[in-house]
Write an enzyme that holds these catalytic residues in place. Structure first.
Site, PDB file in Angstrom:
ATOM      1  N   PRO A   2      37.775  50.945  40.014  1.00 32.42           N
ATOM      2  CA  PRO A   2      36.973  49.722  39.928  1.00 32.42           C
ATOM      3  C   PRO A   2      37.521  48.832  38.822  1.00 32.42           C
ATOM      4  CG  PRO A   2      35.547  51.635  40.088  1.00 32.42           C
ATOM      5  CD  PRO A   2      36.938  52.136  39.845  1.00 32.42           C
ATOM      6  N   GLU A   3      38.054  47.685  39.220  1.00 32.13           N
ATOM      7  CA  GLU A   3      38.534  46.685  38.274  1.00 32.13           C
ATOM      8  C   GLU A   3      37.654  45.459  38.449  1.00 32.13           C
ATOM      9  OE1 GLU A   3      42.814  46.277  38.717  1.00 32.13           O
ATOM     10  OE2 GLU A   3      42.983  48.313  39.472  1.00 32.13           O
TER      11      GLU A   3
END
Length: 275
Positions: A2-3
DNA sequence: CGGACAACCTGGCGGC
DNA sequence: TGCCGCCAGGTTGTCC
């Protein structure tokens, strides 16, 4: 994984079901270890009866503004947040770490197979957040601001993009994507860029993140949207490759090269991105 | 500032 | 089929 695009997608999905909901308590099905910043009982007592007034994102952190505190969650690699009726089970419950019962019979749950995620409660976010660079998609992040931040930096571009104190929200996938868009080799040093290359990199970072956001994030490995659906961004990646993905460069057809930079798997096109 | 490296974790995959 | 060992990743902390 998750960015910025994945966390922002999660934030947008969580806003409607959490708006003005009151958290009744916090339950930790398994020992929380280093996941939370307080003792479990103190955490539960302190969050009880606080209302969620807003859900926002800073870097890769989710920020829940409560009545008196900020609830701060980092998904790290395998964290997942979802809201369901309290009695409804979900496959992600297999790695359930926290459940927050809400005042309308639903429940906010945090699942995290690898237990790297962080769930923090603080009156002042600055007390628990590390130094974070500018938000690359905000209007205040201009080309001039980017060039100014580059001054005095001499490290390799891949590592610089991953430095959250330099720019917030870029992770391994979008760093590789941005460098491919900018046609810059991941080992290029920051102080070797021409003005034109600086400008290409600036626009490339924003384009890579916006593309990811437009496709609801990249579901490589564990990432899922709060409703369990996969994102679509993994189908549009130019350079980053997961295991077993041998697609060549979409621009020139050259096989993608993989090297390690700063202990990170790094993918680039040896034709488009020359040293 | 930068680079290298260990630590944190554990599911899943490749190799045998 | 089953077991082993390694890899993935974001961040922190240490050391030089």
């Amino acid at each position: 994984m998750p960015e910025l695009p994945e966390v922002e997608t999660a934030v947008r999905a969580l806003r409607p079901p959490l708006a003005e909901r009151t958290i009744l308590s916090a339950h930790f099905p398994k020992p929380p270890r280093r996941m939370i910043n307080l003792e479990a009982e103190a955490f539960a007592a302190r969050i009880a009866n606080q209302t969620i007034h807003s859900v926002a994102r800073r870097a890769k952190y989710l920020l829940f503004q409560l009545s008196a505190d900020m609830l701060i969650i980092h998904l790290k690699m395998t964290g997942h947040l979802y809201v369901l009726p309290a009695a409804q089970e979900n496959p992600m419950d297999r790695w359930l770490r926290v459940r927050f019962p809400l005042d309308n019979g639903t429940e906010l749950r945090f699942s995290d197979a690898r237990r790297f995620g962080r769930v923090l409660l603080a009156a002042q976010p600055a007390d628990v957040l590390p130094p974070l660079g500018p938000e690359p998609l905000e209007e205040s992040f201009t080309l001039a601001a980017f060039k100014e931040r580059l001054k005095g930096r001499s490290g390799v571009l891949k590592s610089l993009l991953l430095d959250q104190a330099f720019i917030a929200g870029v992770g391994n996938i979008y760093a590789d994507e941005a460098l491919h868009i900018a046609r810059l080799h991941p080992l290029r040093r920051a102080d070797s860029l021409s003005a034109a290359e600086c400008e290409r990199l600036y626009h490339a970072v924003r384009q890579a993140l916006n593309d990811g956001l437009a496709h609801m994030g990249a579901s490589i490995g564990w990432y899922r949207q709060p409703d369990g659906k996969r994102g679509e961004a993994q189908n549009h990646l130019r350079a980053y490759r997961g295991r077993g993905d041998a697609r060549p460069c979409p621009v020139c057809g050259t096989p993608i090269s993989t090297i390690r930079v700063g202990q990170r798997g790094t993918h680039f096109c040896p034709t488009c991105q020359t040293p």
